[in-house]
Design a protein around this motif. Structure first.
Motif, PDB file in Angstrom:
ATOM      1  N   VAL A  92      -4.977  16.815  -2.935  1.00  0.00           N
ATOM      2  CA  VAL A  92      -5.377  15.826  -3.892  1.00  0.00           C
ATOM      3  C   VAL A  92      -4.557  14.582  -2.911  1.00  0.00           C
ATOM      4  O   VAL A  92      -3.424  14.555  -2.901  1.00  0.00           O
ATOM      5  CB  VAL A  92      -5.206  15.680  -5.121  1.00  0.00           C
ATOM      6  CG1 VAL A  92      -5.660  14.428  -5.819  1.00  0.00           C
ATOM      7  CG2 VAL A  92      -6.065  16.554  -5.809  1.00  0.00           C
ATOM      8  N   LEU A  93      -5.189  13.467  -2.595  1.00  0.00           N
ATOM      9  CA  LEU A  93      -4.821  12.207  -1.890  1.00  0.00           C
ATOM     10  C   LEU A  93      -4.848  10.977  -2.932  1.00  0.00           C
ATOM     11  O   LEU A  93      -5.991  10.710  -3.329  1.00  0.00           O
ATOM     12  CB  LEU A  93      -5.358  11.757  -0.839  1.00  0.00           C
ATOM     13  CG  LEU A  93      -5.564  12.913   0.441  1.00  0.00           C
ATOM     14  CD1 LEU A  93      -6.206  12.374   1.555  1.00  0.00           C
ATOM     15  CD2 LEU A  93      -4.149  13.438   0.690  1.00  0.00           C
ATOM     16  N   VAL A  94      -3.814  10.592  -3.275  1.00  0.00           N
ATOM     17  CA  VAL A  94      -3.656   9.217  -4.005  1.00  0.00           C
ATOM     18  C   VAL A  94      -3.025   8.035  -3.295  1.00  0.00           C
ATOM     19  O   VAL A  94      -2.269   8.246  -2.716  1.00  0.00           O
ATOM     20  CB  VAL A  94      -2.789   9.407  -5.185  1.00  0.00           C
ATOM     21  CG1 VAL A  94      -2.396   8.138  -5.988  1.00  0.00           C
ATOM     22  CG2 VAL A  94      -2.904  10.803  -6.171  1.00  0.00           C
ATOM     23  N   ALA A  95      -3.955   6.822  -3.374  1.00  0.00           N
ATOM     24  CA  ALA A  95      -3.887   5.800  -2.597  1.00  0.00           C
ATOM     25  C   ALA A  95      -3.965   4.484  -3.366  1.00  0.00           C
ATOM     26  O   ALA A  95      -4.907   4.590  -4.325  1.00  0.00           O
ATOM     27  CB  ALA A  95      -4.735   5.669  -1.284  1.00  0.00           C
ATOM     28  N   VAL A  96      -2.792   3.573  -3.234  1.00  0.00           N
ATOM     29  CA  VAL A  96      -3.297   2.372  -4.265  1.00  0.00           C
ATOM     30  C   VAL A  96      -2.963   1.076  -3.149  1.00  0.00           C
ATOM     31  O   VAL A  96      -2.195   1.195  -2.409  1.00  0.00           O
ATOM     32  CB  VAL A  96      -2.088   2.412  -5.354  1.00  0.00           C
ATOM     33  CG1 VAL A  96      -2.323   3.373  -6.550  1.00  0.00           C
ATOM     34  CG2 VAL A  96      -0.465   2.624  -4.802  1.00  0.00           C
ATOM     35  N   LEU A  98      -6.778   2.262   5.354  1.00  0.00           N
ATOM     36  CA  LEU A  98      -5.635   3.187   5.663  1.00  0.00           C
ATOM     37  C   LEU A  98      -6.181   4.427   6.396  1.00  0.00           C
ATOM     38  O   LEU A  98      -7.478   4.655   6.464  1.00  0.00           O
ATOM     39  CB  LEU A  98      -5.166   3.464   4.465  1.00  0.00           C
ATOM     40  CG  LEU A  98      -4.378   2.817   3.585  1.00  0.00           C
ATOM     41  CD1 LEU A  98      -3.952   3.528   2.253  1.00  0.00           C
ATOM     42  CD2 LEU A  98      -3.488   1.729   4.058  1.00  0.00           C
ATOM     43  N   SER A  99      -5.319   5.042   7.294  1.00  0.00           N
ATOM     44  CA  SER A  99      -5.990   6.253   7.832  1.00  0.00           C
ATOM     45  C   SER A  99      -4.962   7.523   7.613  1.00  0.00           C
ATOM     46  O   SER A  99      -3.642   7.285   7.970  1.00  0.00           O
ATOM     47  CB  SER A  99      -5.932   6.190   9.468  1.00  0.00           C
ATOM     48  OG  SER A  99      -6.362   7.451   9.981  1.00  0.00           O
ATOM     49  N   LEU A 100      -5.211   8.309   6.841  1.00  0.00           N
ATOM     50  CA  LEU A 100      -4.365   9.308   6.254  1.00  0.00           C
ATOM     51  C   LEU A 100      -4.596  10.665   6.702  1.00  0.00           C
ATOM     52  O   LEU A 100      -5.532  11.071   7.125  1.00  0.00           O
ATOM     53  CB  LEU A 100      -4.534   9.430   4.661  1.00  0.00           C
ATOM     54  CG  LEU A 100      -4.468   8.174   3.990  1.00  0.00           C
ATOM     55  CD1 LEU A 100      -4.837   8.359   2.503  1.00  0.00           C
ATOM     56  CD2 LEU A 100      -3.130   7.497   4.046  1.00  0.00           C
ATOM     57  N   GLU A 101      -3.402  11.169   6.956  1.00  0.00           N
ATOM     58  CA  GLU A 101      -3.227  12.544   7.473  1.00  0.00           C
ATOM     59  C   GLU A 101      -4.004  13.548   6.361  1.00  0.00           C
ATOM     60  O   GLU A 101      -3.836  13.591   5.212  1.00  0.00           O
ATOM     61  CB  GLU A 101      -1.987  13.252   7.604  1.00  0.00           C
ATOM     62  CG  GLU A 101      -1.964  14.710   7.907  1.00  0.00           C
ATOM     63  CD  GLU A 101      -0.467  15.297   7.755  1.00  0.00           C
ATOM     64  OE1 GLU A 101      -0.030  16.542   7.551  1.00  0.00           O
ATOM     65  OE2 GLU A 101       0.636  14.352   8.002  1.00  0.00           O
ATOM     66  N   ALA A 102      -5.277  14.362   6.815  1.00  0.00           N
ATOM     67  CA  ALA A 102      -6.067  14.739   5.704  1.00  0.00           C
ATOM     68  C   ALA A 102      -5.556  16.218   5.385  1.00  0.00           C
ATOM     69  O   ALA A 102      -5.681  16.620   4.061  1.00  0.00           O
ATOM     70  CB  ALA A 102      -7.483  15.133   6.494  1.00  0.00           C
ATOM     71  N   GLN A 158       0.923  -1.229   0.078  1.00  0.00           N
ATOM     72  CA  GLN A 158      -0.064  -0.109  -0.054  1.00  0.00           C
ATOM     73  C   GLN A 158       0.871   1.434   0.079  1.00  0.00           C
ATOM     74  O   GLN A 158       1.858   1.078   0.571  1.00  0.00           O
ATOM     75  CB  GLN A 158      -0.946  -0.132   1.102  1.00  0.00           C
ATOM     76  CG  GLN A 158      -1.941  -0.968   1.296  1.00  0.00           C
ATOM     77  CD  GLN A 158      -1.556  -2.189   1.632  1.00  0.00           C
ATOM     78  OE1 GLN A 158      -0.857  -2.550   2.507  1.00  0.00           O
ATOM     79  NE2 GLN A 158      -1.889  -3.491   1.343  1.00  0.00           N
ATOM     80  N   LEU A 159       0.401   2.392  -0.759  1.00  0.00           N
ATOM     81  CA  LEU A 159       1.187   3.382  -0.600  1.00  0.00           C
ATOM     82  C   LEU A 159       0.145   4.651  -0.759  1.00  0.00           C
ATOM     83  O   LEU A 159      -0.929   4.689  -1.647  1.00  0.00           O
ATOM     84  CB  LEU A 159       2.077   3.579  -1.902  1.00  0.00           C
ATOM     85  CG  LEU A 159       2.900   4.834  -2.352  1.00  0.00           C
ATOM     86  CD1 LEU A 159       3.937   5.239  -1.101  1.00  0.00           C
ATOM     87  CD2 LEU A 159       3.450   4.708  -3.676  1.00  0.00           C
ATOM     88  N   ALA A 160       0.366   5.741  -0.142  1.00  0.00           N
ATOM     89  CA  ALA A 160      -0.623   7.086  -0.198  1.00  0.00           C
ATOM     90  C   ALA A 160       0.155   8.149  -0.310  1.00  0.00           C
ATOM     91  O   ALA A 160       1.241   8.152   0.657  1.00  0.00           O
ATOM     92  CB  ALA A 160      -1.555   7.011   0.816  1.00  0.00           C
ATOM     93  N   ARG A 184      -7.743  13.145  10.489  1.00  0.00           N
ATOM     94  CA  ARG A 184      -7.331  12.022   9.651  1.00  0.00           C
ATOM     95  C   ARG A 184      -8.688  11.788   8.459  1.00  0.00           C
ATOM     96  O   ARG A 184      -9.899  11.773   8.847  1.00  0.00           O
ATOM     97  CB  ARG A 184      -7.154  10.693  10.668  1.00  0.00           C
ATOM     98  CG  ARG A 184      -6.330  10.764  11.712  1.00  0.00           C
ATOM     99  CD  ARG A 184      -4.864  11.026  11.098  1.00  0.00           C
ATOM    100  NE  ARG A 184      -4.429   9.963  10.673  1.00  0.00           N
ATOM    101  CZ  ARG A 184      -2.968   9.733  10.235  1.00  0.00           C
ATOM    102  NH1 ARG A 184      -2.191  10.913  10.516  1.00  0.00           N
ATOM    103  NH2 ARG A 184      -2.513   8.837   9.793  1.00  0.00           N
ATOM    104  N   LEU A 185      -8.194  11.059   7.656  1.00  0.00           N
ATOM    105  CA  LEU A 185      -9.142  10.559   6.600  1.00  0.00           C
ATOM    106  C   LEU A 185      -9.354   9.173   6.268  1.00  0.00           C
ATOM    107  O   LEU A 185      -8.397   8.473   6.161  1.00  0.00           O
ATOM    108  CB  LEU A 185      -8.879  11.323   5.055  1.00  0.00           C
ATOM    109  CG  LEU A 185     -10.009  10.830   4.110  1.00  0.00           C
ATOM    110  CD1 LEU A 185     -10.932  11.899   4.547  1.00  0.00           C
ATOM    111  CD2 LEU A 185      -9.331  11.173   2.567  1.00  0.00           C
ATOM    112  N   PRO A 186     -10.329   8.565   7.187  1.00  0.00           N
ATOM    113  CA  PRO A 186     -10.277   7.105   7.067  1.00  0.00           C
ATOM    114  C   PRO A 186     -10.793   6.552   5.721  1.00  0.00           C
ATOM    115  O   PRO A 186     -11.568   6.866   5.220  1.00  0.00           O
ATOM    116  CB  PRO A 186     -11.400   6.572   8.351  1.00  0.00           C
ATOM    117  CG  PRO A 186     -11.766   8.208   8.813  1.00  0.00           C
ATOM    118  CD  PRO A 186     -11.160   8.981   7.935  1.00  0.00           C
ATOM    119  N   LEU A 187      -9.907   5.719   5.271  1.00  0.00           N
ATOM    120  CA  LEU A 187     -10.190   5.195   3.971  1.00  0.00           C
ATOM    121  C   LEU A 187     -10.176   3.495   4.000  1.00  0.00           C
ATOM    122  O   LEU A 187      -9.200   2.964   4.074  1.00  0.00           O
ATOM    123  CB  LEU A 187      -8.809   5.483   2.994  1.00  0.00           C
ATOM    124  CG  LEU A 187      -8.834   5.132   1.728  1.00  0.00           C
ATOM    125  CD1 LEU A 187      -9.890   6.004   1.014  1.00  0.00           C
ATOM    126  CD2 LEU A 187      -7.575   5.522   1.035  1.00  0.00           C
TER     127      LEU A 187
END
Length: 447
Positions: free
Chosen positions: A389-393, A402-406, A377-379, A430-433
């Motif tokens: 813009v957030l990109v996650a794969v 994932l939980s990303l810094e928003a 996983q990479l974001a 955070r942005l819960p993904l």
């Protein structure tokens, strides 16, 4: 860097292969208008969202196009200058720029000035046009003199780019292409092996003649800043990330491509102010559909290609998963003849990614910041003039959370541009993904 190039998505065509040209030029046959086949590809390019074409060697040559015999005329195996102008007009009407492959490191043995040197020997006025001409030795092909080549290939004769006459001649060639074909850029073959003073003078000349002419250099090794800076070229081929994109999937190791992206474009990155040419395959390397061990990885790989910094490129046929591997050093399997474009689910994905990139300034010009990396996983975040813009794969065979810094206020909503039915709300910064599907990706834009 011309502003249009920063916003470009490039389609790479190899015309001698795609158009089914004979492998060798007899230099006697009348022109055959095989370039007309490319006109049928223009609607496909528009549908894909391509706004630039990098056209592989198109001028008269002996074999593969990189052994030029005449810079002023289209290869007779492809047609005439009028054929290229006609297609150029069609491209420009469709809003598509034209970048031509430019072989200024060397020429073929059939080039007229080298032929004069062979015929007249030491009396030839062109003896100093080529590097290392030495009448005390013979060439491997039996000439009465030795000369420098490209990496030992005697069929490729190295220019003496320090010769003012040679520089004036080659700049005149480019000016002729601008006048005759309205070209928008040059892709400089083996730029990493070329004389830097020549490249600097070419760049300065460009600013006087056509300031928005894009200069892209082929660079496989070394520090790209040697070629790409305000005094020389605008961009270079990003071979480091090319390798990282496929091997990170094959090795289930996103740490590799994450390291390269951060090293190149992150805070303090070596190339954070450069717009490098990003690709996953081309006319010299195996097709990406043949390189990846798992076909499903084509999806996250292309999300990364269109989400990362740089100028993304698609090699003809790879957008529908065309396969091709070199055999015994033969590049022909990478450069097949095709009657018409193909279609697959991947084609639709590439078109959607191109539309998203065109509509999202942060993806074209934004900064890069890594948010999360694990083996599969990479974001990362891209930000430009307030747009984040957030990109996650997810390359794994199972869903990921994932939980990303928003980086946005509490309650802000992000929508997946690839699937607008999916939205995510910022909670506690955070942005819960949740439920990032296997072998997939998301491009999250502010709602």
């Amino acid at each position: 860097m011309p502003s249009w190039a920063s916003d470009a998505i490039v389609y790479h065509l190899y015309p001698l292969g795609l158009c089914g040209a004979p492998a060798r030029n007899d230099f006697q046959s009348p022109p055959v208008s095989r370039l007309a086949r490319l006109r049928g590809w223009t609607p496909h390019l528009r549908a894909l969202g391509m706004n630039a074409v990098y056209l592989g060697p198109v001028f008269e040559s002996g074999t593969h196009g990189y052994d030029t015999a005449d810079y002023t005329r289209v290869d007779r195996r492809l047609g005439t200058n009028a054929d290229l102008r006609q297609w150029r007009d069609e491209l420009h009407a469709a809003g598509i720029r034209l970048v031509v492959d430019t072989v200024f490191h060397h020429v073929g043995r059939d080039f007229w000035a080298f032929q004069d040197l062979r015929a007249r020997g030491e009396q030839s006025r062109y003896r100093d046009w080529f590097a290392g001409v030495d009448f005390r030795q013979r060439s491997p092909l039996g000439d009465a003199f030795a000369y420098e080549t490209w990496r030992g290939h005697a069929s490729l004769v190295k220019w003496n780019l320090r010769n003012p006459e040679v520089r004036a001649y080659l700049f005149g060639v480019v000016e002729g292409w601008i006048s005759a074909f309205g070209i928008d850029g040059l892709r400089l073959d083996v730029a990493e092996d070329m004389d830097l003073d020549f490249l600097r003078e070419l760049a300065a000349w460009r600013h006087r003649v056509k300031p928005d002419l894009w200069l892209l250099g082929e660079a496989i090794h070394g520090d790209y800043r040697r070629l790409v800076n305000p005094q020389t070229l605008d961009s270079a081929t990003n071979y480091e990330c090319y390798k990282g994109l496929y091997s990170s999937h094959n090795d289930r190791n996103y740490f590799e491509i994450a390291h390269s992206l951060h090293r190149q474009f992150g805070e303090g990155g070596l190339y954070k102010d450069l717009s490098l040419y990003a690709f996953v395959d081309n006319h010299d390397v195996d097709r990406i559909a043949s390189t990846l061990r798992e076909p499903a990885h084509l999806v996250p790989l292309h999300v990364l290609l269109f989400g990362m910094p740089g100028v993304p490129s698609v090699y003809y046929g790879s957008e529908w998963g065309l396969q091709g591997r070199k055999h015994g050093g033969d590049d022909a399997p990478l450069r097949p003849a095709l009657e018409a474009p193909g279609e697959s689910p991947l084609t639709s994905l590439v078109a959607r990614l191109a539309r998203i990139r065109h509509a999202t300034p942060a993806l074209r010009r934004g900064s890069y910041r890594q948010l999360f990396v694990a083996s599969e996983q990479l974001a990362f975040a891209r930000e430009h003039e307030g747009q984040r813009v957030l990109v996650a794969v997810n390359a794994a065979p199972t869903p990921a959370t994932l939980s990303l810094e928003a980086g946005r206020p509490e309650g802000s909503v992000f929508v997946d541009a690839l699937d607008p039915s999916a939205s995510f709300r910022v909670r506690d910064g955070r942005l819960p993904l949740e439920g990032l599907a296997p072998r997939s990706g998301r491009i999250l834009v502010p709602a």
